[in-house]
Design a protein around this motif. Structure first.
Motif, short mmCIF file in Angstrom:
data_model
loop_
_atom_site.label_atom_id
_atom_site.label_comp_id
_atom_site.label_asym_id
_atom_site.label_seq_id
_atom_site.Cartn_x
_atom_site.Cartn_y
_atom_site.Cartn_z
N CYS A 84 0.82 -1.21 0.00
CA CYS A 84 0.00 0.00 0.00
C CYS A 84 0.86 1.27 0.00
CB CYS A 84 -0.90 0.03 1.23
SG CYS A 84 -2.01 -1.39 1.40
N ARG A 111 0.85 -4.23 3.71
CA ARG A 111 0.76 -2.78 3.95
C ARG A 111 2.04 -2.11 3.52
NH1 ARG A 111 1.36 0.09 9.64
NH2 ARG A 111 3.50 -0.35 9.00
N TRP A 121 3.99 5.19 9.16
CA TRP A 121 3.30 4.84 7.91
C TRP A 121 2.04 5.67 7.77
CZ3 TRP A 121 -1.03 3.20 5.51
CH2 TRP A 121 -0.88 2.65 4.22
N VAL A 122 1.84 6.29 6.60
CA VAL A 122 0.65 7.09 6.31
C VAL A 122 0.10 6.65 4.96
CG1 VAL A 122 -0.27 9.40 5.94
CG2 VAL A 122 1.58 9.06 7.59
N ALA A 123 -1.21 6.44 4.89
CA ALA A 123 -1.84 6.02 3.64
C ALA A 123 -1.72 7.12 2.59
CB ALA A 123 -3.30 5.66 3.87
N ARG A 129 -5.26 1.82 3.30
CA ARG A 129 -4.62 2.02 4.59
C ARG A 129 -4.06 0.72 5.16
NH1 ARG A 129 -4.05 5.77 8.27
NH2 ARG A 129 -3.89 5.24 10.48
N TYR A 130 -4.78 -0.37 4.96
CA TYR A 130 -4.37 -1.64 5.55
C TYR A 130 -4.27 -2.72 4.46
CZ TYR A 130 -5.78 0.63 9.90
OH TYR A 130 -5.91 1.50 10.96
N ASP A 133 -7.50 -4.07 3.19
CA ASP A 133 -8.19 -3.29 2.15
C ASP A 133 -7.65 -3.65 0.77
OD1 ASP A 133 -9.51 -1.96 4.24
OD2 ASP A 133 -7.87 -0.51 4.41
#
Length: 635
Positions: A84, A111, A121-123, A129-130, A133
């Protein structure tokens, strides 16, 4: 093939299996070296490999390129990591499309770690985000096309040491559609077995694949263990500490420790191990040898066909291939991928308008000019080149311009004959011995399903000097069992075959199946290979300075020598194809003669740079002022 199916096969048969992880190198040369290593490690027998993902940019693109290479050219079932980190939905979808097109059917959804410049960690905007997902998205868009793996943490992860919470997250990923689990590296077998019990208590029943890190050096072992915060048993430190300054001794001790770890894991009911290779072969190979899992002459790696089968999209059913590309698998696959008649369940109609295309990746000679001069020297005579070919057959050097890999054990039975031919200046670039019905489980010649029998006609492909060619043809025409194709770089095809269709040179007979004919010789594909073969020779010539003796020699040979392939259609007579050349040798091999320099600029007698077809080896090419421009070399 889905990884869960591979693991199910291992459980059903009771045969342990394993896989390898690789990561994208930082340099172009490192990438090429890794491809070479991946191809060699193919012979270790991994069920699949996986390729790690870089967070966006060049490394992410390189991951995709490596997946294509592994699937299409090396025939390695590949699992692609996808994270991600720095990946919006559009980038994720693009990566998945490319993986799908490459024939990849397995994704490890993660992730990911935060980018190096960020502490947490930032989406990404419009991203996931995870890992759960990402799993849900892949399953929604692609259904069951991809088998989806997720990470498991027997000893916690960097930003979360709460085991129960991590198990909750693992269950969520499984509920979203994950079908197998790959763990972070560990060295504590007892803790791993305990953790597996906790996973099963949560109702998670999908396969668990333990991640194993072989020990290459003491420093790297300690560094990685500390980085991953994994527990190292006191017994291991006691064994490694006294030899920590001796890398060879560390690997010897390490292979025993890691093999013991693997045996404990297998005893607990795990059927498959995943090795974090760190792009290195030796330490992993030593562990496999300690476990007695490496293929041997009595326990060969099982193969469905006598050549590496491409796993690219649409090519998995391909079961026929011309023999000319035996030693250049990647080149063949890359050249045929755009043929509009391909695939059609066999090899395809070679009359495709795209057949002769030479711009595809993988056709030309690899390596820098400097590295190729170091590898093959600077030959100044046919004798020098003949000696080079002999060294290749004797496995003193690992490759030739026409052969990317060392000779296999299949050539052992004809090795002496090949050496004698090359010593006389008859330069062999491809061959196979006759095989008269050996079991399909034969350690050298076997392929295909069990309880079958395989056959081969003897085959020889070689470069023949123009002064020898008429006598070679006369002898072939006098023998009813021999067929041939021959051509020069710019000449017409010469043959004694009465039809243009394929001639099977390898076939197998198996219970309950039609006869399988996986390797053929035929005229149209030979002409396509001719272009590539002479291109490789010219690429070799251009590794040397213009007007140098080596360049003039090799260019002269490429312009004048014949490319000839011969099939003995009587597979009961293994020696006939070599007896054909009895008493033949290049005249005055190694004697210096005068050859022309390549001329740039205007055409000379209708020819541009180089020596024109049919010229003798002692002519002079006109220079700009009309004088003869010559150089002494050995031809």
């Amino acid at each position: 093939m889905h990884i869960r199916e591979m693991l199910s096969d291992a459980e059903r048969t009771g045969h342990p299996s394993f896989s390898f992880e690789y990561f994208p190198p930082k340099t172009a040369q490192g990438v090429q070296n890794l491809y070479d290593r991946m191809e060699r490690m193919y012979d270790f027998g991994p069920k699949f490999i996986d390729i790690t993902w870089g967070a966006g940019g060049r490394i992410a693109e390189l991951t995709l390129d490596m997946v294509v290479q592994a699937q299409a050219y090396f025939g390695l079932e590949t699992c692609m990591h996808l994270t991600c980190t720095d990946m919006g939905e559009e980038k994720v979808n693009d990566a998945l499309r490319k993986a799908y097109k490459a024939g990849c059917t397995n994704i490890l959804a993660l992730r990911g770690d935060p980018p190096r410049e960020k502490e947490k960690w930032v989406a990404t905007e419009d991203g996931f985000r995870y890992a759960r997902d990402l799993v849900a998205h892949i399953r929604k868009v692609y259904g069951n096309h991809f088998d989806i793996g997720v990470a498991g943490y027997p000893e916690g992860c960097d930003d979360n040491k709460d085991e129960d919470l991590l198990l909750d997250h693992l269950k969520e990923k499984v509920d979203m559609g994950a079908t197998f689990i790959v763990t972070q590296m560990f060295y504590d077998a007892d803790n791993f077995i305990r953790w597996v019990g906790k996973v099963r208590e949560r109702g998670i029943t999908i396969p668990i694949v333990p991640g194993i890190m072989p020990i290459a050096t003491y420093a790297s072992f300690i560094r990685r263990a500390n980085h991953m915060n994994c527990k190292v048993p006191e017994k291991w430190m006691t064994a490694l500490e006294p030899v920590k300054n001796d890398d060879s001794a560390v690997r010897e001790v390490g292979k025993v420790l890691v093999a013991e770890l693997c045996r404990k894991i297998m005893a607990a009911g795990i059927v498959h191990l995943h090795f974090y290779t760190m792009n290195l072969a030796q330490a992993t190979r030593m562990v496999l040898e300690e476990l007695d899992w490496m293929p041997t002459t009595t326990r060969p790696r099982k193969q469905a066909l006598p050549w590496k089968q491409s796993l690219a999209l649409g090519r998995r059913e391909e079961d026929v291939r011309p023999i000319f590309w035996r030693n250049r698998n990647k080149s063949y696959v890359s050249r045929t991928q755009e043929w509009d008649e391909f695939p059609n369940g066999r090899w395809g109609d070679s009359r495709s308008p795209a057949f002769g295309e030479l711009d595809a990746y993988g056709v030309g000679l690899t390596g820098t000019n400097e590295s190729n001069r170091k590898r093959w020297g600077e030959p100044k005579s046919v004798r020098d080149i003949a000696t080079l070919f002999v060294r290749y057959i004797e496995q003193d050097i690992p490759s030739l311009p026409w052969s990317e890999a060392p000779l296999t054990a299949e050539s052992d039975s004809i090795k002496d004959d090949l050496i004698k031919l090359n010593q006389r200046g008859l330069l062999t670039i491809n061959s196979q011995p006759a095989v008269n019905g050996v079991k399909s489980t034969h350690p050298v010649h076997g392929w295909g399903p069990a309880n079958g029998y395989v056959y081969q006609k003897s085959y020889l492909e070689l470069l023949v000097a123009p002064e020898l060619f008429p006598e070679v043809v006369r002898r072939i025409d006098a023998h009813p069992d021999l067929s041939y194709y021959a051509v020069t770089q710019s000449g017409k095809l010469t043959t004694n075959t009465p039809f243009e269709g394929p001639n099977a040179v390898t076939w197998g007979v198996f219970p309950g199946k039609e006869i399988v004919q996986p390797t053929i010789v035929e005229s149209i594909s030979f002409l396509a290979w001719k272009d590539e073969a002479y291109r490789l020779g010219m690429d070799w010539a251009h590794c040397h300075d213009a007007n140098s003796p080596s360049r003039v020699l090799i260019e002269t040979m490429m312009n004048q020598w014949y490319l000839v392939n011969i099939v003995n259609n009587d597979f009961h007579q293994p020696r006939t194809i070599f007896e054909l050349f009895d008493g033949l040798a290049v005249k005055d091999i190694g004697v210096p003669v005068t050859v022309p320099l390549p001329i740039s600029g205007p055409q000379v007698n209708g020819q541009t740079n180089g020596i024109h077809e049919g010229a003798s080896t002692s002519i002079g090419a006109a220079s700009r002022d009309g004088a003869a421009a010559t150089v002494t070399a050995c031809v």
